[in-house]
Motif scaffolding. Structure first.
Motif, mmCIF file in Angstrom:
data_model
loop_
_atom_site.group_PDB
_atom_site.id
_atom_site.type_symbol
_atom_site.label_atom_id
_atom_site.label_comp_id
_atom_site.label_asym_id
_atom_site.label_seq_id
_atom_site.Cartn_x
_atom_site.Cartn_y
_atom_site.Cartn_z
ATOM 1 N N TYR A 21 42.858 38.036 36.877
ATOM 2 C CA TYR A 21 44.173 38.314 36.293
ATOM 3 C C TYR A 21 45.147 38.832 37.361
ATOM 4 N N SER A 57 48.002 41.409 35.911
ATOM 5 C CA SER A 57 48.810 41.153 34.709
ATOM 6 C C SER A 57 49.062 39.670 34.487
ATOM 7 N N LYS A 58 48.385 38.837 35.293
ATOM 8 C CA LYS A 58 48.711 37.404 35.252
ATOM 9 C C LYS A 58 47.762 36.633 34.340
ATOM 10 N N ALA A 59 48.190 35.431 34.008
ATOM 11 C CA ALA A 59 47.350 34.557 33.196
ATOM 12 C C ALA A 59 46.462 33.701 34.098
ATOM 13 N N ILE A 60 45.298 33.364 33.604
ATOM 14 C CA ILE A 60 44.477 32.353 34.277
ATOM 15 C C ILE A 60 44.940 31.000 33.745
#
Lengths: 608, 136
Positions: free
Chosen positions: A105, A206-209
């Motif tokens: 993430y 905080s990111k999306a896969i």
């Protein structure tokens, strides 16, 4: 583009303090998948012959897999590897919890840690912001206190991997700890982190896969969870976790007892899964996305001291409970909590303490050497020895080297009590009446470890002392089980509740966009297995058949009591098992992959 | 649906967060979910789960009336939201979430996805309309 990956590799040179990122190479993803595959390929490519485990040139590589952090059962595994301080060759160890998912993430599939920091340091990864900071006063603290302190300073939503006093002192079986009770326990990966003066890694993302088809990934993921919920083991296995197997292992006489002298511990009911559940468990504690949480968080009081600990899981019950003959689950859990805080692999620590006690009983180590009387069945002896080894005090300085090196230095027959393969202590299954399990330990790539092949059920089904068909089965397991470590997920749904491999095959293209069959994935797993073998051949002088030999106790001493009393495999059996194994693997009689085999697996670049 | 928590059953696995974000944001990203399990370790060794009970405190403070009660569920109309974040501060349960990618906060829409896939039965629908994973 390949989906399922975060897309970046984080490279940290602790010597210069330089941090950089690289895009994840698409061919790397296609050919090596992730996790263990990435660890092996990077160790081959970047760590040259002649490198010592404790040197700045050794690298610590941590990798998630393409399925890590996605919606499928138990998708939270991190794989960490390096040249092992235990064997000198290939070493790796996987860890559950929430670190691996968080790493993705934050945008990274892998961290490559190079060099050695001049001062004790921590690595803080907060999405794109990556910093090496001074470790300050957490250097010297236990794993638990360190994690508490880092969460307080950085924020509770950071996931933290940390090493303890044992790793700071280069104990060869020091582990990496995370989430108050999860560890990369084996092969001394924590010792290498400690050598690098890296006390902890904290990550927040905080990111999306990116997924090939997010809507379908949800639908398919739900289907997989429904399939888990429909398995009887979902409700029957989960309440006890891995500890639930303790009774069975005793009933079949394969429970390490008294430094593997026996396969049966008379008091096993006092330390089994039921005792754990009835007497000390507070809550189940699950890894990321796991519907069958094996973590049994526990508390109790021993000797007036209150402890909190995740577990003990089966391996700790076997190696601290059985092998040190501790009579109650409270004592096992307390000793477990001591290991966890010191940052000792509870498997090796139990084995090393049992070795020390048996050497003491046989006059190889004196009371003066140890500093007190020690005995089996005594939790104070166990805890005393753990602390001596972690802090390298007195005899602990020798014990911190692991049973192989300690026995080599002690001489006088100590080798007979050193239960290891390739310098790594044997885990929780007494194999001298189980040919496939014995071969599993002999040939596991990091040294004696059950994770690569857990074959004892096959022995019991097919005839325990029979060597027929055993090599073939072990090879099949050695491709299947490590494939989970490669995909970055946990094998336990498959192992423990019979969750079928077809589900992984079905969800893999939905997440990655790659249309690999399970067979193709297994072929990659075989490629990795052959590469890890070649890494050990490259780094351990004269590595070969002799390094696959079992501890003499397993092929010379009959079990004295219990269901398997009297029997054992012989050295001749062990040699026959190896002959079969090498032939079926396409390796020569010294256990080296042949040129043809390497070519067939796409390992043409490997020169050994 | 009326979301209730049996925290003593939670194992902190975060399946709830993952299905929530995939269902409502079409993203594999727990940081875009609208509930939050929190572990309290090493002591006393338990989890709590922060969830929305549709109390409406967010709607009460919204200066532009962007949060609407739709059949007992408070829904943020993003086109009306001015991003002032007063609702985030006002939420008594800490379940008005924000993310650097998004201008408007986001909250539970009572879709029931977390209840359906909670593996331990820690999340339940008090109305009984949504069946949990462990009840199957």
């Amino acid at each position: 583009m390949i989906y399922g990956y975060a897309g970046k590799v984080l490279r940290v040179d602790l010597t210069s303090g330089r941090v950089s990122t690289e895009p994840l190479d698409e061919s790397m993803a296609r050919e090596w998948l992730g996790g263990r595959g990435f660890v092996a390929k990077k160790l081959w490519d970047e760590v040259t012959a002649g490198t010592e485990p404790f040197s700045p040139e050794n690298k610590l590589i941590m990798a998630a897999g393409p399925l890590t952090g996605t919606l499928l059962p138990s998708s939270g595994k991190l794989h960490s590897g390096c040249l092992s301080p235990a064997s000198g060759g290939y070493g790796d160890s996987n860890m559950g919890g929430h670190f691996a998912a968080e790493l993705k993430y934050a945008g990274y599939d892998m961290i490559i840690i190079e060099g050695r920091a001049g001062l004790p340091s921590i690595l803080v990864i907060d999405d794109d912001k990556v910093e090496i900071r001074g470790a300050g006063d957490i250097w010297g603290k236990g794993c638990i206190a360190s994690e508490v302190e880092l969460k307080r300073k950085l924020g509770d939503d950071f996931q933290i991997a940390v090493v303890g006093p044992a790793a700071e002192r280069l104990v060869r079986f020091a582990c990496i700890s995370h989430d108050f009770g999860r560890q990369s326990g084996r092969a001394g990966v924590g010792a290498v982190m400690g050598y690098k003066n890296l006390k902890a890694i904290a990550v927040r993302g905080s990111k999306a896969i990116p997924l090939k088809d997010p809507a379908l990934a949800l639908k398919k993921g739900e289907e997989l969870f429904e399939a888990v919920f429909a398995k009887p083991g979902y409700k029957e296995w989960t309440p006890y976790g891995t500890a639930g197997v303790t009774d069975w292992v005793n009933e079949v006489g394969a429970f390490p007892t008294r430094n593997f002298k026996s396969g049966y511990f008379n008091g096993y009911k006092g330390i089994d899964g039921q005792a754990l559940r009835d007497r000390i468990r507070i809550t189940d504690k699950g890894c990321f996305c796991c519907p069958i949480p094996c973590g049994k968080y526990s508390t109790g009081v021993v000797g007036g001291k209150r402890f909190f600990v995740e577990g003990p899981e089966y391996e700790t019950i076997a190696m601290i409970g059985g092998d040190l003959m501790l009579p109650t689950i409270e004592e096992v859990a307390y000793a477990n909590s001591v290991c966890d805080d010191l940052g000792l692999d509870s498997i090796s620590a139990g084995s090393v303490a049992a070795f020390a006690i048996e050497c003491y009983e046989n006059g190889i180590i004196s009371k003066e050497d140890i500093g007190r009387h020690v005995q089996f069945g005594d939790v104070d002896s166990a805890v005393y020895l753990f602390e001596q080894m972690a802090y390298r005090r007195g005899i602990g300085d020798l014990l911190a080297e692991g049973v192989k090196r300690a026995a080599d230095r002690l001489g006088r027959g100590a080798e007979r009590f050193a239960i290891h393969v390739k310098g790594l202590e044997v885990t929780g299954y007494e194999p001298r009446n189980a040919a496939a399990m014995l071969l599993s330990y002999m040939t596991a790539d990091i040294g004696a470890h059950h994770n690569r092949s857990w074959a004892i059920t096959y022995d019991i089904a097919k005839g325990r002392l029979s060597t027929e068909g055993k090599a073939e089965w072990v090879i099949q397991l050695q491709h299947t089980r490590p494939l989970f470590d490669t995909l970055g997920i946990c094998r336990l749904p498959w192992v423990e509740i019979g969750f079928e491999t077809k589900w992984y095959e079905e969800i893999f293209p939905v997440i990655t966009g790659l249309d690999y069959s399970w067979e193709q994935l297994l072929n990659i797993s075989e490629r990795i297995w052959n590469l890890t073998r070649c890494i050990s051949i490259r780094h351990i002088p004269g590595f070969g058949r002799k390094d696959d030999m079992p501890p003499v106790r397993f092929v010379e001493e009959p079990i004295p009591d219990g269901p398997t009393a009297g029997g054992h495999l012989t050295m001749e059996d062990a040699q026959k098992l190896l002959d079969d194994y090498y032939r079926l693997r396409g390796w020569d009689s010294n256990g080296h992959p042949t040129r043809e085999k390497l070519q067939q697996l796409g390992l043409d670049f490997v020169k050994i | 649906m009326e979301l209730q928590v049996r925290a003593e059953l939670c194992s902190g696995c975060r399946v709830c967060q993952l299905v929530c974000a995939l269902r409502n944001m079409n993203e594999c990203n727990p940081k875009k979910s609208t509930l939050k399990p929190i572990g309290h370790f090493p002591e006393p060794g338990r989890y709590e789960v922060k969830v929305c009970n549709q109390c409406g405190a967010c709607a009460e403070v919204c200066p532009v009336g962007a949060i609407h009660n739709e059949d007992g569920v408070y829904i943020i109309h993003e086109d009306e939201c001015i991003g002032c974040m007063q609702c985030v501060d006002a939420c008594p349960y800490g379940v008005m979430f924000t993310h650097p990618d998004r201008q408007a906060p986001f909250k539970c829409v009572a879709c029931g996805e977390c209840v359906r896939y909670c593996p331990t039965g820690a999340l339940v629908d008090a109305t009984g309309q949504v069946k949990g994973g462990s009840a199957r």
